[in-house]
Write a protein that holds these residues in place. Structure first.
Motif, PDB file in Angstrom:
ATOM      1  N   VAL A  15      16.986  58.933  -4.937  1.00 38.92           N
ATOM      2  CA  VAL A  15      16.316  57.628  -4.923  1.00 38.92           C
ATOM      3  C   VAL A  15      16.852  56.751  -3.790  1.00 38.92           C
ATOM      4  CG1 VAL A  15      16.001  55.476  -6.220  1.00 38.92           C
ATOM      5  CG2 VAL A  15      15.736  57.678  -7.369  1.00 38.92           C
ATOM      6  N   ILE A  16      18.170  56.622  -3.699  1.00 37.68           N
ATOM      7  CA  ILE A  16      18.755  55.776  -2.663  1.00 37.68           C
ATOM      8  C   ILE A  16      18.505  56.366  -1.278  1.00 37.68           C
ATOM      9  CG2 ILE A  16      20.936  54.864  -1.752  1.00 37.68           C
ATOM     10  CD1 ILE A  16      21.852  54.680  -4.712  1.00 37.68           C
ATOM     11  N   GLY A  17      18.529  57.706  -1.171  1.00 34.96           N
ATOM     12  CA  GLY A  17      18.238  58.356   0.106  1.00 34.96           C
ATOM     13  C   GLY A  17      16.821  58.065   0.582  1.00 34.96           C
ATOM     14  N   ALA A  18      15.872  58.155  -0.339  1.00 34.20           N
ATOM     15  CA  ALA A  18      14.476  57.878   0.026  1.00 34.20           C
ATOM     16  C   ALA A  18      14.305  56.416   0.448  1.00 34.20           C
ATOM     17  CB  ALA A  18      13.556  58.201  -1.145  1.00 34.20           C
ATOM     18  N   ILE A  19      14.943  55.508  -0.274  1.00 30.48           N
ATOM     19  CA  ILE A  19      14.852  54.091   0.074  1.00 30.48           C
ATOM     20  C   ILE A  19      15.473  53.832   1.444  1.00 30.48           C
ATOM     21  CG2 ILE A  19      15.693  51.781  -0.541  1.00 30.48           C
ATOM     22  CD1 ILE A  19      15.367  52.671  -3.511  1.00 30.48           C
ATOM     23  N   ALA A  20      16.623  54.442   1.716  1.00 31.90           N
ATOM     24  CA  ALA A  20      17.292  54.250   3.004  1.00 31.90           C
ATOM     25  C   ALA A  20      16.457  54.799   4.156  1.00 31.90           C
ATOM     26  CB  ALA A  20      18.674  54.904   2.989  1.00 31.90           C
ATOM     27  N   ILE A  36      18.158  48.200  15.863  1.00 34.50           N
ATOM     28  CA  ILE A  36      18.014  49.643  16.016  1.00 34.50           C
ATOM     29  C   ILE A  36      19.224  50.381  15.445  1.00 34.50           C
ATOM     30  CG2 ILE A  36      17.904  51.502  17.721  1.00 34.50           C
ATOM     31  CD1 ILE A  36      16.122  49.704  19.390  1.00 34.50           C
ATOM     32  N   VAL A  37      20.415  49.854  15.668  1.00 32.31           N
ATOM     33  CA  VAL A  37      21.624  50.522  15.169  1.00 32.31           C
ATOM     34  C   VAL A  37      21.588  50.618  13.649  1.00 32.31           C
ATOM     35  CG1 VAL A  37      24.135  50.376  15.005  1.00 32.31           C
ATOM     36  CG2 VAL A  37      23.004  49.837  17.160  1.00 32.31           C
ATOM     37  N   THR A  38      21.228  49.535  12.990  1.00 26.87           N
ATOM     38  CA  THR A  38      21.135  49.532  11.534  1.00 26.87           C
ATOM     39  C   THR A  38      20.060  50.502  11.062  1.00 26.87           C
ATOM     40  OG1 THR A  38      21.820  47.227  11.511  1.00 26.87           O
ATOM     41  CG2 THR A  38      20.809  48.068   9.509  1.00 26.87           C
ATOM     42  N   ALA A  39      18.949  50.560  11.767  1.00 25.58           N
ATOM     43  CA  ALA A  39      17.868  51.475  11.409  1.00 25.58           C
ATOM     44  C   ALA A  39      18.326  52.926  11.495  1.00 25.58           C
ATOM     45  CB  ALA A  39      16.662  51.249  12.322  1.00 25.58           C
ATOM     46  N   VAL A  40      19.028  53.257  12.564  1.00 28.51           N
ATOM     47  CA  VAL A  40      19.501  54.636  12.743  1.00 28.51           C
ATOM     48  C   VAL A  40      20.539  54.987  11.683  1.00 28.51           C
ATOM     49  CG1 VAL A  40      20.751  56.175  14.306  1.00 28.51           C
ATOM     50  CG2 VAL A  40      18.931  54.706  15.186  1.00 28.51           C
ATOM     51  N   ILE A  41      21.430  54.056  11.386  1.00 26.06           N
ATOM     52  CA  ILE A  41      22.441  54.293  10.349  1.00 26.06           C
ATOM     53  C   ILE A  41      21.766  54.521   9.000  1.00 26.06           C
ATOM     54  CG2 ILE A  41      24.300  53.197   9.028  1.00 26.06           C
ATOM     55  CD1 ILE A  41      25.198  51.914  11.693  1.00 26.06           C
ATOM     56  N   ALA A  42      20.763  53.726   8.684  1.00 22.49           N
ATOM     57  CA  ALA A  42      20.033  53.894   7.425  1.00 22.49           C
ATOM     58  C   ALA A  42      19.342  55.245   7.377  1.00 22.49           C
ATOM     59  CB  ALA A  42      19.011  52.771   7.251  1.00 22.49           C
ATOM     60  N   LEU A  43      18.749  55.661   8.495  1.00 20.22           N
ATOM     61  CA  LEU A  43      18.091  56.970   8.539  1.00 20.22           C
ATOM     62  C   LEU A  43      19.087  58.106   8.335  1.00 20.22           C
ATOM     63  CD1 LEU A  43      15.500  56.592  11.429  1.00 20.22           C
ATOM     64  CD2 LEU A  43      15.020  57.109   9.043  1.00 20.22           C
ATOM     65  N   VAL A  44      20.217  58.037   8.986  1.00 21.75           N
ATOM     66  CA  VAL A  44      21.223  59.106   8.879  1.00 21.75           C
ATOM     67  C   VAL A  44      21.782  59.174   7.456  1.00 21.75           C
ATOM     68  CG1 VAL A  44      23.519  59.833   9.649  1.00 21.75           C
ATOM     69  CG2 VAL A  44      21.823  59.095  11.315  1.00 21.75           C
ATOM     70  N   ILE A  45      22.166  58.034   6.910  1.00 24.97           N
ATOM     71  CA  ILE A  45      22.704  58.022   5.552  1.00 24.97           C
ATOM     72  C   ILE A  45      21.651  58.490   4.549  1.00 24.97           C
ATOM     73  CG2 ILE A  45      23.511  56.493   3.694  1.00 24.97           C
ATOM     74  CD1 ILE A  45      25.015  54.920   5.865  1.00 24.97           C
ATOM     75  N   GLY A  46      20.435  58.018   4.714  1.00 27.35           N
ATOM     76  CA  GLY A  46      19.355  58.436   3.828  1.00 27.35           C
ATOM     77  C   GLY A  46      19.101  59.931   3.908  1.00 27.35           C
ATOM     78  N   ALA A  47      19.114  60.481   5.117  1.00 26.36           N
ATOM     79  CA  ALA A  47      18.888  61.918   5.283  1.00 26.36           C
ATOM     80  C   ALA A  47      20.013  62.725   4.637  1.00 26.36           C
ATOM     81  CB  ALA A  47      18.780  62.266   6.763  1.00 26.36           C
ATOM     82  N   ILE A  48      21.252  62.278   4.807  1.00 28.14           N
ATOM     83  CA  ILE A  48      22.387  62.976   4.190  1.00 28.14           C
ATOM     84  C   ILE A  48      22.259  62.958   2.670  1.00 28.14           C
ATOM     85  CG2 ILE A  48      24.879  62.843   3.780  1.00 28.14           C
ATOM     86  CD1 ILE A  48      25.123  61.884   6.729  1.00 28.14           C
ATOM     87  N   LEU A  49      21.921  61.797   2.117  1.00 34.38           N
ATOM     88  CA  LEU A  49      21.768  61.703   0.667  1.00 34.38           C
ATOM     89  C   LEU A  49      20.631  62.580   0.157  1.00 34.38           C
ATOM     90  CD1 LEU A  49      22.365  57.881   0.109  1.00 34.38           C
ATOM     91  CD2 LEU A  49      23.874  59.765  -0.546  1.00 34.38           C
ATOM     92  N   LEU A  50      19.527  62.613   0.888  1.00 36.50           N
ATOM     93  CA  LEU A  50      18.405  63.461   0.474  1.00 36.50           C
ATOM     94  C   LEU A  50      18.763  64.942   0.531  1.00 36.50           C
ATOM     95  CD1 LEU A  50      15.331  61.634   2.062  1.00 36.50           C
ATOM     96  CD2 LEU A  50      15.856  61.897  -0.362  1.00 36.50           C
ATOM     97  N   VAL A  51      19.458  65.347   1.572  1.00 35.03           N
ATOM     98  CA  VAL A  51      19.838  66.767   1.701  1.00 35.03           C
ATOM     99  C   VAL A  51      20.827  67.161   0.608  1.00 35.03           C
ATOM    100  CG1 VAL A  51      21.056  68.427   3.166  1.00 35.03           C
ATOM    101  CG2 VAL A  51      19.302  66.958   4.146  1.00 35.03           C
ATOM    102  N   THR A  52      21.853  66.337   0.398  1.00 43.75           N
ATOM    103  CA  THR A  52      22.841  66.688  -0.630  1.00 43.75           C
ATOM    104  C   THR A  52      22.243  66.618  -2.034  1.00 43.75           C
ATOM    105  OG1 THR A  52      23.721  64.429  -0.692  1.00 43.75           O
ATOM    106  CG2 THR A  52      24.840  66.012   0.747  1.00 43.75           C
ATOM    107  N   GLY A  53      21.309  65.715  -2.256  1.00 44.73           N
ATOM    108  CA  GLY A  53      20.642  65.647  -3.554  1.00 44.73           C
ATOM    109  C   GLY A  53      19.698  66.805  -3.787  1.00 44.73           C
ATOM    110  N   THR A  54      19.018  67.226  -2.747  1.00 45.29           N
ATOM    111  CA  THR A  54      18.067  68.325  -2.862  1.00 45.29           C
ATOM    112  C   THR A  54      18.768  69.674  -3.007  1.00 45.29           C
ATOM    113  OG1 THR A  54      16.477  67.094  -1.527  1.00 45.29           O
ATOM    114  CG2 THR A  54      16.100  69.450  -1.753  1.00 45.29           C
TER     115      THR A  54
END
Length: 70
Positions: A15-20, A36-54
């Protein structure tokens, strides 16, 4: 590496990964002005959370000896 992510931990990561990821995309296309920096950080953290959750595998949990599937 064996599976070590489950239950509420897995649901939270998904859930948090998808939101990020959505927040990062919104920031990159200009819908949300956070930079842009915040956007990229959110994308990276979100992707990590989605991968580890999946995959239900987290290297940090593994290193710490944590298993939330039990």
């Amino acid at each position: 590496m064996q599976k070590n992510v489950g239950g509420i931990d897995r649901t939270g990561r998904l859930v948090i990964g998808a939101i990020a990821v959505l927040a990062g995309i919104a920031a990159l296309i200009g819908y949300w002005a956070v930079g842009i920096v915040t956007a990229v950080i959110a994308l990276v953290i979100g992707a990590i959370l989605l991968v580890t959750g999946t995959t239900q595998k987290c290297p940090i949990n593994d290193a710490a000896g944590v298993d939330t599937r039990k």
